[in-house]
Design an enzyme around this catalytic site. Structure first.
Site, mmCIF file in Angstrom:
data_model
loop_
_atom_site.group_PDB
_atom_site.id
_atom_site.type_symbol
_atom_site.label_atom_id
_atom_site.label_comp_id
_atom_site.label_asym_id
_atom_site.label_seq_id
_atom_site.Cartn_x
_atom_site.Cartn_y
_atom_site.Cartn_z
ATOM 1 N N SER A 106 0.810 -1.197 0.000
ATOM 2 C CA SER A 106 0.000 0.000 0.000
ATOM 3 C C SER A 106 0.860 1.271 0.000
ATOM 4 O O SER A 106 1.689 1.463 -0.885
ATOM 5 C CB SER A 106 -0.919 -0.070 1.215
ATOM 6 N N HIS A 131 -2.597 -1.821 -4.463
ATOM 7 C CA HIS A 131 -4.044 -1.710 -4.646
ATOM 8 C C HIS A 131 -4.431 -0.243 -4.618
ATOM 9 O O HIS A 131 -3.599 0.639 -4.417
ATOM 10 C CB HIS A 131 -4.824 -2.519 -3.603
#
Length: 205
Positions: A106, A131
């Site tokens: 992330s 993501h």
């Protein structure tokens, strides 16, 4: 990742933090790490962590132009805090070696991509996660609409950074980050996140 309007990157629960060393021990370890030009980004990325890491990066940059080694093991966290570390790494003159270990996910992947691919390493058991940002929007309808637009902008910005630093097309990255995309160390090399898997410090550079 997390923006100032509570946008977060959904990641598995982080392990409980290790016990804090005694002040004298912590000071000794910090001094030794500083002398070896090594910094740690471990745990959730927060504004406090970003302030600490960027302060040390600036101090090490002022201390000399030898490479700085930044060890990263983090599930991610606050997006703008990751931005701060990312931008300061690119701002200082001293070169930085990014070394992934444990997991790099992330917002941590975002700051990891601050250096050229040739300076991005990882240890054999490292896992990577890319993501899109996510989070809960609240308040009046007009504010929710504003927050939704900002989340889309953040998604496009993160995708653009990944595309730029991996050589992937923006369209491919946007598809890849639609859902959690986990990569092993070998898969991260193939994807372009990492230049080389290493096992020893002597293999750097």
């Amino acid at each position: 990742m997390e923006t100032s309007m509570t946008t977060t990157m959904n990641t598995p629960d982080s392990p409980a933090p290790a016990s804090v060393p005694e002040p004298r021990t912590a000071s000794y370890l910090e001094e030794k790490a500083f002398k070896t030009r090594t910094l740690l980004v471990f745990g959730t990325v927060t504004d406090a962590m970003a302030a600490d890491v960027t302060r040390r990066l600036i101090a090490l940059d002022a201390d000399g132009d030898q490479p700085i080694h930044l060890l990263v093991s983090s599930p991610g966290g606050h997006l703008e805090s990751g931005d701060a570390i990312h931008d300061i790494v690119r701002f200082i003159a001293a070169p930085v070696n990014m070394i992934g270990t444990g997991w790099v996910g992330s917002a941590a992947t975002h700051l990891y991509l601050a250096v050229p691919r040739a300076r991005r390493y990882c240890l054999p058991n490292t896992r990577f996660l890319i993501h899109q940002p996510s989070g809960g929007a609240g308040g009046p309808a007009t504010n929710i609409a504003i927050q939704a637009r900002e989340m889309v902008k953040a998604r496009e910005r993160i995708a653009a950074t990944i595309a730029r630093e991996t050589g992937k097309s923006l369209e491919a990255v946007l598809t890849d980050i639609e859902h959690d995309r986990w990569l092993s160390a070998e898969e991260a090399v193939d994807y372009g996140l990492v230049s080389r898997i290493i096992e020893r410090k002597s293999e750097l550079g």
